[in-house]
Design a protein around this motif. Structure first.
Motif, PDB file in Angstrom:
ATOM      1  N   GLU A 326       0.824  -1.221   0.000  1.00  0.00           N
ATOM      2  CA  GLU A 326       0.000   0.000   0.000  1.00  0.00           C
ATOM      3  C   GLU A 326       0.850   1.260   0.000  1.00  0.00           C
ATOM      4  O   GLU A 326       0.382   2.332  -0.373  1.00  0.00           O
ATOM      5  CB  GLU A 326      -0.948  -0.005   1.199  1.00  0.00           C
ATOM      6  N   ALA A 327       2.116   1.113   0.428  1.00  0.00           N
ATOM      7  CA  ALA A 327       2.973   2.291   0.489  1.00  0.00           C
ATOM      8  C   ALA A 327       3.408   2.745  -0.905  1.00  0.00           C
ATOM      9  O   ALA A 327       3.568   3.936  -1.157  1.00  0.00           O
ATOM     10  CB  ALA A 327       4.197   1.998   1.352  1.00  0.00           C
ATOM     11  N   THR A 328       3.596   1.795  -1.828  1.00  0.00           N
ATOM     12  CA  THR A 328       4.113   2.172  -3.160  1.00  0.00           C
ATOM     13  C   THR A 328       3.299   1.608  -4.316  1.00  0.00           C
ATOM     14  O   THR A 328       3.424   2.067  -5.433  1.00  0.00           O
ATOM     15  CB  THR A 328       5.553   1.637  -3.352  1.00  0.00           C
ATOM     16  N   TYR A 329       2.525   0.579  -4.063  1.00  0.00           N
ATOM     17  CA  TYR A 329       1.965  -0.252  -5.135  1.00  0.00           C
ATOM     18  C   TYR A 329       3.095  -0.627  -6.099  1.00  0.00           C
ATOM     19  O   TYR A 329       4.148  -1.052  -5.635  1.00  0.00           O
ATOM     20  CB  TYR A 329       0.763   0.423  -5.806  1.00  0.00           C
ATOM     21  N   PHE A 330       2.923  -0.431  -7.432  1.00  0.00           N
ATOM     22  CA  PHE A 330       3.942  -0.909  -8.375  1.00  0.00           C
ATOM     23  C   PHE A 330       5.050   0.126  -8.612  1.00  0.00           C
ATOM     24  O   PHE A 330       5.977  -0.113  -9.367  1.00  0.00           O
ATOM     25  CB  PHE A 330       3.278  -1.247  -9.719  1.00  0.00           C
ATOM     26  N   ASP A 331       4.880   1.255  -7.976  1.00  0.00           N
ATOM     27  CA  ASP A 331       5.728   2.388  -8.303  1.00  0.00           C
ATOM     28  C   ASP A 331       6.909   2.513  -7.322  1.00  0.00           C
ATOM     29  O   ASP A 331       6.800   3.180  -6.284  1.00  0.00           O
ATOM     30  CB  ASP A 331       4.838   3.648  -8.267  1.00  0.00           C
ATOM     31  N   PHE A 332       8.001   1.837  -7.623  1.00  0.00           N
ATOM     32  CA  PHE A 332       9.175   1.942  -6.754  1.00  0.00           C
ATOM     33  C   PHE A 332      10.448   1.705  -7.548  1.00  0.00           C
ATOM     34  O   PHE A 332      10.411   1.217  -8.676  1.00  0.00           O
ATOM     35  CB  PHE A 332       9.086   0.945  -5.586  1.00  0.00           C
ATOM     36  N   ASP A 333      11.557   2.089  -6.958  1.00  0.00           N
ATOM     37  CA  ASP A 333      12.872   1.758  -7.500  1.00  0.00           C
ATOM     38  C   ASP A 333      13.809   1.521  -6.311  1.00  0.00           C
ATOM     39  O   ASP A 333      13.373   1.581  -5.154  1.00  0.00           O
ATOM     40  CB  ASP A 333      13.393   2.871  -8.425  1.00  0.00           C
ATOM     41  N   GLU A 334      15.071   1.279  -6.613  1.00  0.00           N
ATOM     42  CA  GLU A 334      16.004   0.934  -5.527  1.00  0.00           C
ATOM     43  C   GLU A 334      16.082   2.011  -4.457  1.00  0.00           C
ATOM     44  O   GLU A 334      16.121   1.735  -3.259  1.00  0.00           O
ATOM     45  CB  GLU A 334      17.401   0.691  -6.112  1.00  0.00           C
ATOM     46  N   GLN A 335      16.079   3.258  -4.951  1.00  0.00           N
ATOM     47  CA  GLN A 335      16.241   4.365  -4.010  1.00  0.00           C
ATOM     48  C   GLN A 335      15.053   4.480  -3.046  1.00  0.00           C
ATOM     49  O   GLN A 335      15.215   4.631  -1.837  1.00  0.00           O
ATOM     50  CB  GLN A 335      16.366   5.647  -4.809  1.00  0.00           C
ATOM     51  N   LYS A 336      13.866   4.339  -3.643  1.00  0.00           N
ATOM     52  CA  LYS A 336      12.656   4.429  -2.825  1.00  0.00           C
ATOM     53  C   LYS A 336      12.638   3.300  -1.785  1.00  0.00           C
ATOM     54  O   LYS A 336      12.318   3.503  -0.614  1.00  0.00           O
ATOM     55  CB  LYS A 336      11.445   4.311  -3.734  1.00  0.00           C
ATOM     56  N   LEU A 337      13.045   2.119  -2.245  1.00  0.00           N
ATOM     57  CA  LEU A 337      13.030   0.978  -1.333  1.00  0.00           C
ATOM     58  C   LEU A 337      14.049   1.176  -0.210  1.00  0.00           C
ATOM     59  O   LEU A 337      13.762   0.867   0.958  1.00  0.00           O
ATOM     60  CB  LEU A 337      13.308  -0.323  -2.080  1.00  0.00           C
ATOM     61  N   ALA A 338      15.215   1.716  -0.585  1.00  0.00           N
ATOM     62  CA  ALA A 338      16.240   1.940   0.446  1.00  0.00           C
ATOM     63  C   ALA A 338      15.691   2.868   1.529  1.00  0.00           C
ATOM     64  O   ALA A 338      15.949   2.669   2.732  1.00  0.00           O
ATOM     65  CB  ALA A 338      17.491   2.518  -0.182  1.00  0.00           C
ATOM     66  N   GLY A 339      14.894   3.854   1.121  1.00  0.00           N
ATOM     67  CA  GLY A 339      14.266   4.764   2.087  1.00  0.00           C
ATOM     68  C   GLY A 339      13.322   3.996   3.004  1.00  0.00           C
ATOM     69  O   GLY A 339      13.262   4.233   4.217  1.00  0.00           O
ATOM     70  N   LEU A 340      12.607   3.050   2.411  1.00  0.00           N
ATOM     71  CA  LEU A 340      11.668   2.261   3.225  1.00  0.00           C
ATOM     72  C   LEU A 340      12.402   1.337   4.196  1.00  0.00           C
ATOM     73  O   LEU A 340      11.943   1.101   5.316  1.00  0.00           O
ATOM     74  CB  LEU A 340      10.733   1.459   2.323  1.00  0.00           C
ATOM     75  N   PHE A 341      13.561   0.802   3.742  1.00  0.00           N
ATOM     76  CA  PHE A 341      14.346  -0.052   4.661  1.00  0.00           C
ATOM     77  C   PHE A 341      14.695   0.736   5.921  1.00  0.00           C
ATOM     78  O   PHE A 341      14.609   0.237   7.041  1.00  0.00           O
ATOM     79  CB  PHE A 341      15.679  -0.505   4.047  1.00  0.00           C
ATOM     80  N   LYS A 342      15.123   1.990   5.675  1.00  0.00           N
ATOM     81  CA  LYS A 342      15.510   2.825   6.823  1.00  0.00           C
ATOM     82  C   LYS A 342      14.321   3.023   7.738  1.00  0.00           C
ATOM     83  O   LYS A 342      14.422   2.974   8.958  1.00  0.00           O
ATOM     84  CB  LYS A 342      16.015   4.187   6.326  1.00  0.00           C
ATOM     85  N   GLY A 343      13.173   3.264   7.100  1.00  0.00           N
ATOM     86  CA  GLY A 343      11.937   3.443   7.866  1.00  0.00           C
ATOM     87  C   GLY A 343      11.629   2.219   8.713  1.00  0.00           C
ATOM     88  O   GLY A 343      11.237   2.327   9.884  1.00  0.00           O
ATOM     89  N   ALA A 344      11.844   1.043   8.112  1.00  0.00           N
ATOM     90  CA  ALA A 344      11.560  -0.202   8.841  1.00  0.00           C
ATOM     91  C   ALA A 344      12.426  -0.275  10.096  1.00  0.00           C
ATOM     92  O   ALA A 344      11.964  -0.631  11.186  1.00  0.00           O
ATOM     93  CB  ALA A 344      11.822  -1.403   7.937  1.00  0.00           C
ATOM     94  N   LYS A 345      13.696   0.090   9.906  1.00  0.00           N
ATOM     95  CA  LYS A 345      14.631   0.045  11.036  1.00  0.00           C
ATOM     96  C   LYS A 345      14.225   1.060  12.102  1.00  0.00           C
ATOM     97  O   LYS A 345      14.198   0.758  13.295  1.00  0.00           O
ATOM     98  CB  LYS A 345      16.050   0.331  10.512  1.00  0.00           C
TER      99      LYS A 345
END
Ligand code: DGJ
Length: 731
Positions: A326-345
């Motif tokens: 729900e945070a991105t649906y199909f719209d993501f790339d490596e950079q966006k995901l890296a931001g989410l990893f940080k968020g998870a942490k």
């Protein structure tokens, strides 16, 4: 080995023709299913309910009833054959090799194998005296949990194949004044919608013909109350469920004595099964538990059984996670995901879960219209592949999991272009899509290899992968298999062989990767059952993550499945405050599907603390006893409570469900359950939103007796629409 054998006590009783009747009691610690042969050696059910302390008295049961024979034959058969003396709904129906359609089944023998002090297996052999068709009935009992697991095997030795037309897992018979069925319907985002029916004359059928995503409209789970409606704490009730991830059918037939016949199993719709001589047809298990103390006890028994004996790693650990659907649906790339990893942490969860959209190149998976089937990383979104993401997530301090939907294909895919023969479709008719996709034909061993390969490749390339979300979004239209056609196997095998193919893949996967947690998802909760949960650690209840809707769905789903297996995510589906969303999600295996960077500082602080609270409480929520205290279907709020087995810790969840003026305050306390009356407990409100004050600060101490007889008032109101209370033993 010797030791093991001596542990197994095997008692074999053989009886070909009986002058005297044979009685077979199948017991758990509280209950019994008792079978008895008649003068003709047909085996019938003479009792289902509380067990007798003196088993010799089972022989007196049939004398106590005065049922006359009637024009429909015998109603209470343990496995009703079709085409001879029974004119009611059969459990078993066969077209013999010579074209004859009649079957009869006589008792031959039975044996009881005590597998350990809790588990016992009774095997009963029935035989057709004319055709020799052999039916073995298996009843596995779990004494302490009061659970029965029942299945059937069929074989024959005719000259050529026979056709099975009906092949139920279980055929039960219940005696009561009235029967009330609590069952479900639903659709996408509306799973587990309950309905209550008083059964009347005729047959009430619960079934699915949807194939792959069979439970979308109706799950194979139900509650049956005897005499009158059961409640949480009182009444006679049976919880039943079929362990099968495909089409099912359950017929509830009232006979002329007003008793109830139940026939449960795979749906025989369009599924006649050809059985070669000496081949064994094994049905899935029908699993049921019975209680005379209401639904609460029955469901706690089911939970204990499921955790210990069925769900993969049911007594183990689970990972909290942040999902990006729900945070991105199909719209993501490596950079966006890296931001989410940080968020998870930052949030404090264990893992990041990458959802749909990471694969396919010729037809990139940028929407649900293309790409399914092409399981190579999309080079544009993920130029450095999954391996890079796993490393980045690890660097950020979280584990990495991934979504797959390996049973499906989009017509816009390279797989479809290359392997049309792998797709379930009617070659002579227009294709019909569900979510723009089609199921692959899992009856085909090559497709099984392919599906297995999707996962095996991912794990081989990325051994650190920590989690799989296995999705399945389409129903089966145009059920036709090119593989079966080529191999001259009847098309009517497809629905069954599909599920068997799926289980073969899962077996293989689990042999190589026994531990990796996997979430069972099917466009929400479209395929949740104890057939699949042998291989999965958890399941997705619904795509609907509106906490208000979830309260009701989770309430119903909790009757059949323990909280450790139920994934509840905090998302932005609903705009209600994060506290309410979190408090609802905590009642299971908690996760998130949000952009952490979009939380304001108070929301972030709240969520971080809530995860810490969850960490302290998860053992109690996952492994404890669940008590449903206040039913939201009948009240303006819901209260539920978990108590650990030692009765030292408990947690109570309270949710306002109707925001009306007169709900401004809750006048009466809610009585707790499951505590030790003579222990003392402290009461502390947790998950308190920054800037608000708790009413219970952990200072007040009450006896278990007080909490269970008088109760505690969560003081729900508009400002306090959800309240979580931690209860701890004080020495
Ligand atoms: C359906 C699932 O239920 C969702 O959680 C999500 O994974 C989508 N499929 C992705 O297509």
């Amino acid at each position: 080995m010797k030791k093991l054998l001596s542990f197994f006590c095997i008692l074999v009783l053989n009886k070909m023709v009986s002058a005297q009747s044979t009685i077979i009691p199948i017991e758990t610690s509280e209950n019994a299913l008792v079978l008895q042969t008649d003068q003709e050696n047909h085996l019938g059910i003479i009792h289902f309910g509380k067990k007798l302390n003196h088993s010799f008295e089972y022989s007196q049961i049939s004398k106590a009833f005065d049922y006359q024979d009637n024009n429909s034959g015998i109603y209470h058969s343990v496995y009703t054959p079709g085409g001879t003396w029974s004119l009611v709904e059969p459990a078993f129906q066969v077209l013999h090799a010579d074209g004859n359609t009649s079957s009869d089944l006589m008792y031959v023998s039975h044996q009881v194998q005590q597998k350990n002090e809790n588990v016992s297996l009774t095997t009963i052999i029935l035989k057709d005296p004319v055709y020799g068709t052999e039916v073995s009935l298996f009843f596995q009992t779990f004494a302490k949990e009061n659970v029965f697991e029942q299945w059937t095997e069929i074989k024959h030795q005719e000259k050529s194949s026979i056709q099975l037309k009906k092949y139920a897992s279980a055929n039960l018979y219940f005696v009561a004044k009235d029967f009330y069925l609590h069952h479900y319907h639903g659709s996408w985002a509306k799973e587990m919608m309950p309905e209550d029916t008083r059964l009347t004359a005729g047959i009430k059928t619960l079934d699915s013909k949807l194939g792959t995503r069979a439970n979308l409209y109706q799950p194979p789970t139900f509650m049956l109350s005897f005499d009158k409606q059961s409640s949480e704490e009182s009444g006679k009730v049976l919880l039943g469920t079929l362990a099968w991830s495909g089409n099912f059918k359950m017929d509830f037939e009232k006979d002329s004595y007003n008793n109830l016949r139940l026939i449960a199993g795979i749906n025989p719709f369009a599924s006649e099964y050809t059985l070669a001589p000496n081949e064994i047809f094994k049905t899935p298990s029908f699993i049921y538990t019975y209680s005379e103390n209401g639904r609460g006890e029955a469901s706690r028994n089911m939970h204990d059984w499921a955790r210990k004996y069925r769900i993969l790693d049911g007594e183990g650990n689970r990972l909290t996670l942040l999902n990006n659907w729900e945070a991105t649906y199909f719209d993501f790339d490596e950079q966006k995901l890296a931001g989410l990893f940080k968020g998870a942490k930052e949030l404090g969860v264990d893992m990041f879960l990458l959802d749909d959209g990471w694969f396919a190149n010729k037809y990139p998976r940028n929407s649900d219209r293309a790409g399914l089937g092409d399981w190579q990383e999309n080079k544009k979104k993920l130029p450095n592949g999954i391996g890079y993401l796993v490393k980045e997530a690890t660097k950020a301090g979280v584990k990495f999991g991934i979504w797959v939907e390996p049973e499906m294909v989009n017509p816009k895919s390279e797989l479809y272009e290359k392997h049309l023969d792998w797709v379930i479709r009617e070659p002579n008719r227009p294709e019909k899509y569900f979510r723009n996709q089609l199921p692959l034909d899992l009856s085909n061993p090559e497709v099984q290899d392919f599906v297995y390969g999707v996962l095996d490749n991912l794990f081989t390339k990325n051994p650190e992968l920590a989690f799989i979300k296995w999705d399945c979004n389409a129903v089966t239209y145009n059920a036709h298999s090119i593989y079966l056609e080529k191999n001259k196997i009847p098309q009517s095998h497809l629905y069954i062989d599909y599920v068997r193919g799926l289980y073969k893949v899962l077996e293989r996967l689990r042999a190589k990767y026994p531990k990796v947690p996997m979430m069972l998802c099917s466009g929400g909760g479209g395929r949740v059952d104890y057939g699949a949960l042998k291989y999965f650690t958890e399941f997705w209840v619904s795509d609907n993550t509106d906490p208000l809707e979830r309260i009701y769905m989770q309430w119903e789903s909790s009757y059949y499945f323990p909280s450790i297996a139920e994934c509840n995510h905090i998302t932005d589906w609903s705009k209600v405050g994060i506290k309410y969303r979190t408090d609802v999600a905590m009642m299971g295996k908690m996760g998130y599907d949000i952009v952490v960077a979009q939380l304001n500082p108070q929301e972030l602080e709240f969520s971080q603390k809530a995860l810490k609270n969850y960490d302290k409480l998860k053992e109690t929520i996952w492994q404890g006893d669940l008590f449903r205290l206040v039913n939201p279907f009948e009240n303006k709020f819901a209260s539920l409570q978990y108590v650990n087995k030692q009765q030292t810790k408990s947690v109570m969840f309270n949710y306002l469900t109707i925001d009306r003026y007169d709900m401004n305050t809750l006048l009466e306390p809610v009585k707790l359950e499951g505590l030790n009356p003579s222990k003392k407990y402290s009461i502390k409100e947790i998950n308190v939103f920054p800037g608000t004050k708790p009413i219970y600060d952990g200072e007040s101490v009450y006896s278990g007796e007080f909490l269970m007889k008088i109760g505690i008032n969560p003081k729900l109101n508009h400002q306090r629409s959800s309240v979580v209370i931690e209860i701890n033993e004080q020495n």
